[in-house]
Scaffold this active site. Structure first.
Site, PDB file in Angstrom:
ATOM      1  N   GLY A   1      42.357  42.461  39.441  1.00  0.00           N
ATOM      2  CA  GLY A   1      41.930  43.470  40.410  1.00  0.00           C
ATOM      3  C   GLY A   1      43.027  44.490  40.632  1.00  0.00           C
ATOM      4  O   GLY A   1      43.299  45.348  39.797  1.00  0.00           O
ATOM      5  N   GLY A   2      43.714  44.364  41.773  1.00  0.00           N
ATOM      6  CA  GLY A   2      44.695  45.353  42.214  1.00  0.00           C
ATOM      7  C   GLY A   2      45.688  45.810  41.155  1.00  0.00           C
ATOM      8  O   GLY A   2      45.952  47.011  41.020  1.00  0.00           O
TER       9      GLY A   2
ATOM     10  N   GLU B   1      37.839  32.423  40.123  1.00  0.00           N
ATOM     11  CA  GLU B   1      38.643  33.209  41.056  1.00  0.00           C
ATOM     12  C   GLU B   1      38.668  32.511  42.417  1.00  0.00           C
ATOM     13  O   GLU B   1      37.736  32.689  43.227  1.00  0.00           O
ATOM     14  CB  GLU B   1      38.048  34.606  41.249  1.00  0.00           C
TER      15      GLU B   1
ATOM     16  N   GLY C   1      43.686  39.137  46.004  1.00  0.00           N
ATOM     17  CA  GLY C   1      44.338  40.177  46.800  1.00  0.00           C
ATOM     18  C   GLY C   1      45.396  39.666  47.756  1.00  0.00           C
ATOM     19  O   GLY C   1      45.820  40.390  48.652  1.00  0.00           O
TER      20      GLY C   1
ATOM     21  N   HIS D   1      30.724  37.912  42.374  1.00  0.00           N
ATOM     22  CA  HIS D   1      32.085  38.106  42.873  1.00  0.00           C
ATOM     23  C   HIS D   1      32.146  37.657  44.339  1.00  0.00           C
ATOM     24  O   HIS D   1      31.193  37.875  45.088  1.00  0.00           O
ATOM     25  CB  HIS D   1      32.507  39.573  42.731  1.00  0.00           C
TER      26      HIS D   1
END
Ligand code: 13P
Length: 248
Positions: free
Chosen positions: A231-232, A165, A171, A94
């Site tokens: 994610g978020g 990604e 984000g 990541h």
């Protein structure tokens, strides 16, 4: 609407606690049948999450693992430990781990450790905005993919997923255009196909970076991503449920 299986992996990063996970997963059980789901959970909650989700098809995974087998590595968790608590997959590479110092050499060691277990691998790759703008991202992504090429043979690719990604999309609320996601995933698949002799099983390639309820269907319908890494937007159960509803 196409019926291809579309993997939705959530990366909780350093969020959630025992009570919120219990509540979250009781809601997930209601939607688990609609699309393949997986959750990357902080280490300390892995065993309990696996227990809560037993008897479901939902996959539970770790967010990273050690590059070493065992020994004096304070604070680290080995691939064998991740297997021992019943995890289905482990994220490696990541960008948040790469930023803290993980090199491709470290990542390759982690892949080698995971290869000795039954745990599947989700390798994250992705370029910076500067690399995207100056068109050096293709060579950079190929270098990141070499870690898989050096570790897994063609007949072992079934247990590998790639998550593309772009660092600048994580984000930030910014995503590449659907055309750029499509072109980059095609390029990644071509790089993999070029490396391995055919016939080979192409690993699933997911897209990650600011995926939410407003763009998930677009990504599913208008790119060749085999799924998404979220994610978020995965942290709020209501938003997550809406995301799943939007693609089913
Ligand atoms: P966001 O969805 O919050 O952009 O995070 C993506 C990510 O890092 C998943 O691994």
């Amino acid at each position: 609407m196409s019926q291809k299986p579309f993997f939705v992996l959530a990366n909780f990063k350093m969020n959630m606690d025992t009570a919120s996970l219990k509540k979250y997963f009781s809601n997930i059980k209601k939607i688990a049948k609609y699309t393949p789901l997986g959750f990357a959970i902080p280490y300390v909650y892995l065993a309990n999450s696996k227990k809560i989700m037993r008897h479901t098809a939902v996959k539970i995974g770790a967010q990273d693992c050690s590059a070493f087998d065992k020994g004096a590595y304070t604070g680290q968790i080995s691939a064998a430990m991740i297997e021992d608590v019943g995890c289905d997959f482990c994220i490696v590479g990541h960008s948040e781990c790469r930023k803290r110092g993980d090199s491709n050499a470290d990542i390759q060691h982690k892949l080698e450790k995971l290869k000795n277990t039954n745990v599947s691998v989700v390798l994250c790759i992705g370029e910076s905005l500067e690399q995207r703008k100056n068109h050096t991202f293709d060579a950079f992504l190929l270098e990141q993919l070499q870690t898989v090429f050096s570790t897994f043979d063609a007949n072992e690719l079934e247990r590998v997923m790639i998550a593309y990604e772009p660092i600048w999309a994580i984000g930030t609320g910014i995503t590449p255009s659907m055309e750029d996601i499509q072109a980059t995933i095609l390029m990644i698949k071509r790089m993999i196909a070029d490396h391995y002799p055919s016939p080979m099983m192409m690993p699933k390639v997911l897209y990650g970076g600011s995926v939410n309820q407003n763009n998930i269907l677009d990504i599913k319908e208008n790119t060749n991503a085999d799924g998404v890494l979220v994610g978020g937007a995965s942290l709020d159960i209501e938003e997550f449920q809406r995301m799943i509803k939007n693609i089913c």
